[in-house]
Motif scaffolding. Structure first.
Motif: not given
Length: 195
Positions: A118-123, A126-127, A130-132, A138-143
């Motif tokens: 799941k990627v939240n483009t507003s903030d 990403y997460t 697997r089965n919750s 974390g933040k995309v920028e951290s990668l």
């Protein structure tokens, strides 16, 4: 059966057992190596944290087959090509269309191996689960490290891993096969000398 024949048969059985035990999933190995390495694209270095690498590597080893891994890897390569072809040196400068395609490919890659991305483009978070169970988040920028040239040490600017250390199909280390082959040659030499 003579002793020499028995030794030769035993050597061949040992070779067969070792070969079968080394027959790892080549596709899964390729995907795992990709996930656990850093990648430099257009001067930006992309890399997961060590704990994320470990969690994903362990998950792939338990839950993914070659076919799934091959599909996911192809999607990841397609997303990487989009970034490369864009020429941008900062992901913030990617067009909305390219970002959308990359997110779609990444989501499809995760889905191919039974994971949910799941990627939240507003903030820009990403997460990956697997089965919750969260494997990475974390933040995309951290990668991303934007200025690779400023990093200490010698960072390889290629995403290609040097070849020649592992067998192409099985991914097994050549050295292990060499030891087995040497053992068989030694048995053959002993057999020949005694004959």
């Amino acid at each position: 059966m003579s002793k020499i024949s028995k030794l030769l048969v035993m050597a061949l059985v040992v070779l067969a057992v070792i070969t079968m035990s080394l027959n790892v999933n080549a596709g899964t190995k390729e995907l795992t190596e990709y996930v656990t390495n850093y990648h430099v694209i257009n001067g930006m270095m992309f890399e997961l944290t060590n704990s994320q690498k470990t969690a994903i590597r362990d998950d792939l080893a338990k839950n993914v087959n070659d076919s799934q891994a091959d599909t996911a890897y192809a999607k990841i390569m397609e997303a990487e090509k989009l970034v490369t072809d864009s020429g941008v040196k900062d992901v913030a400068n990617l067009s909305a269309d390219v970002k959308s395609k990359i997110i779609s490919l990444a989501t499809d890659a995760a889905s191919a191996v039974g994971l949910t991305l799941k990627v939240n483009t507003s903030d820009n978070t990403y997460t990956l689960t697997r089965n919750s169970k969260v494997l990475a988040s974390g933040k995309v920028e951290s990668l991303i490290t934007k200025d690779v040239a400023s990093l200490p040490g010698n960072i390889n600017t290629s995403t290609t891993k040097p070849a020649g250390e592992t067998l192409l199909y099985t991914g097994a280390n050549y050295a292990v096969y060499a030891v087995v082959v040497l053992a068989i040659v030694a048995v053959a030499v002993v057999v020949k000398k005694r004959a």
